[in-house]
Write a protein that holds these residues in place. Structure first.
Motif, PDB file in Angstrom:
ATOM      1  N   ARG A  15     -10.695  -1.263 -12.891  1.00  0.00           N
ATOM      2  CA  ARG A  15     -10.013  -1.510 -11.612  1.00  0.00           C
ATOM      3  C   ARG A  15      -9.297  -0.240 -11.162  1.00  0.00           C
ATOM      4  O   ARG A  15      -8.793   0.512 -11.983  1.00  0.00           O
ATOM      5  CB  ARG A  15      -9.007  -2.664 -11.774  1.00  0.00           C
ATOM      6  N   ASP A  16      -9.228  -0.030  -9.858  1.00  0.00           N
ATOM      7  CA  ASP A  16      -8.610   1.184  -9.321  1.00  0.00           C
ATOM      8  C   ASP A  16      -7.175   1.367  -9.828  1.00  0.00           C
ATOM      9  O   ASP A  16      -6.768   2.482 -10.144  1.00  0.00           O
ATOM     10  CB  ASP A  16      -8.616   1.167  -7.789  1.00  0.00           C
ATOM     11  N   GLU A  17      -6.416   0.245  -9.926  1.00  0.00           N
ATOM     12  CA  GLU A  17      -5.009   0.363 -10.384  1.00  0.00           C
ATOM     13  C   GLU A  17      -4.937   1.078 -11.734  1.00  0.00           C
ATOM     14  O   GLU A  17      -3.969   1.788 -12.022  1.00  0.00           O
ATOM     15  CB  GLU A  17      -4.308  -0.984 -10.614  1.00  0.00           C
ATOM     16  N   GLU A  18      -5.951   0.855 -12.565  1.00  0.00           N
ATOM     17  CA  GLU A  18      -5.923   1.438 -13.910  1.00  0.00           C
ATOM     18  C   GLU A  18      -6.064   2.965 -13.874  1.00  0.00           C
ATOM     19  O   GLU A  18      -5.697   3.645 -14.832  1.00  0.00           O
ATOM     20  CB  GLU A  18      -7.053   0.850 -14.769  1.00  0.00           C
ATOM     21  N   LEU A  20      -5.198   5.011 -11.017  1.00  0.00           N
ATOM     22  CA  LEU A  20      -4.447   5.697  -9.950  1.00  0.00           C
ATOM     23  C   LEU A  20      -3.549   6.803 -10.489  1.00  0.00           C
ATOM     24  O   LEU A  20      -3.472   7.894  -9.920  1.00  0.00           O
ATOM     25  CB  LEU A  20      -3.614   4.684  -9.150  1.00  0.00           C
TER      26      LEU A  20
END
Ligand code: TXA
Ligand code: MG
Length: 345
Positions: A15-18, A20
């Motif tokens: 996931r992108d959050e991981e 950033l």
């Protein structure tokens, strides 16, 4: 410097959050080690000369040894190259994303700090989802050599990276063991005839099927010398080497095993195919796959070479596959680890 380590559990669906924070570090000019399908890379902004300097310092690498710029999609190549050679276009379509690096004439946007002063630039689009997403989120091409200390075997797990880079870089992204295990194939498409500079998982056979004639840089098969300068500057350095000297024995595996068994000395290490595990009494034995399983050999070879450094062996004998298909890449890494000290039986 404190090195942060993060762990990506589901690398296929990262996931992108991981990613950033890692992307932000790259944008700010910092260094992040990340998994790719070949080996772990040590990444920094490829357009930032200072980031390149930090990479060389962290690896202890001579700065005339150029870095590969990693992109997340084919469109990102155009700003980096002076023009796109026909062979480059074909190879890109056939093998990207994947374990293929190409050498192009560089554009003025790519700093000499990244290319080691050369007028050409190495570019690769990795297929690993973590690598690919990280590059996209960073919004800049990522310069990434293998994330090992210069001269040591390339890292195929985050633990290898940790051994070499803890305290020297900002972050390590742990995405588990890599899939391929040897670095990307490098093809120079900047001249008239495409030339293989480093063998990898995109094999000579696959390249020739796509573009016809492909030459091989002689430095792949022989030690560098004054009149034989490798076109990939990195190939001139001693590489992949455990601390104890390595000798490769090439030929039919049963015969090479017999030869090694006759030459066992004190504190001897042997890197052999699984089939010959029991042939070397009293030795430290590291197996790197079955004699016909090149995929396992590629995945294991660097980890097994590293393992000897935790022992007190004083000399290492190694078996080695023949040069067909992926065998050319595995054999090249073993020969380089041996400084091209090769016995043919
Ligand atoms: O699989 C890989 O390619 C990994 C992962 C992280 O992507 N990266 C990697 O980078 O192996 P490195 O720096 O360890 O090896 C790059 C090789 C070096 O031998 C270097 O000399 C050569 O590529 N190279 C880079 N730019 C070049 C250029 N413009 N002309 C010729 N050789 C070049
Ligand atoms: Mg390397």
């Amino acid at each position: 410097m404190e090195t942060k380590r993060i762990y990506i559990k589901d690398t296929e669906h990262v996931r992108d959050e991981e990613l950033l924070e890692a992307a932000e570090i790259i944008r700010r000019g910092g260094l992040v080690a990340f998994p790719t399908e070949t080996v772990y890379g040590l990444g920094g902004n490829a357009l930032d000369e200072d980031a390149a300097k930090k990479i060389y310092a962290a690896k202890g690498r001579p700065s005339d040894n150029p870095l590969i710029a990693h992109v997340s999609c084919p469109e990102e190549v155009e700003p980096l190259v002076e023009y796109m050679p026909e062979a480059g276009k074909k190879l890109m379509e056939a093998f990207w994303p994947g374990p293929l690096t190409m050498i192009f004439p560089k554009s003025s946007r790519v700093p000499y700090g990244t290319t080691g002063g050369l007028e050409t630039v190495a570019v690769r689009m990795p297929s690993d989802p973590v690598a690919n997403r990280l590059i996209a989120l960073a919004g800049v091409p990522i310069a990434a050599p293998s994330a090992n200390t210069s001269g040591r075997p390339s890292p195929t797990t985050a633990d290898h990276v940790w051994q070499d880079m803890n305290g020297r870089i900002d972050m390590i992204i742990d995405g588990g063991p890599v899939g391929i295990g040897v670095e990307s194939t490098i093809v120079d498409v900047s001249g008239d005839v495409p030339t293989l500079l480093r063998p990898g998982a995109i094999t000579m056979e696959m390249l020739r099927e796509t573009v016809g004639r492909v030459e091989i840089d002689p430095a792949i098969q022989a030690p560098p010398s004054a009149d034989l300068r490798p076109k990939a500057p990195g190939m001139k350095y001693r590489h992949y080497a455990p601390k104890a000297p390595v000798t490769v024995v090439r030929g039919d595996p049963a015969q090479t095993a017999a030869y090694i068994a006759q030459h066992i000395g004190e504190k001897t290490g042997v890197m052999c195919f699984d089939e010959y595990r029991d042939c070397f009494p009293g030795c430290v034995v590291e197996c790197f796959g079955s004699e016909n399983d090149l995929g396992t050999q590629a995945r294991e070879v660097f980890d097994r070479l590293r393992a000897f450094d935790d022992t007190d062996v004083r000399q290492i004998w190694a078996q080695c596959p023949s040069d067909e298909g992926l065998g050319l890449a595995v054999a090249n890494r073993i020969k380089k680890a041996a400084g091209f000290s090769v016995v043919e039986v």
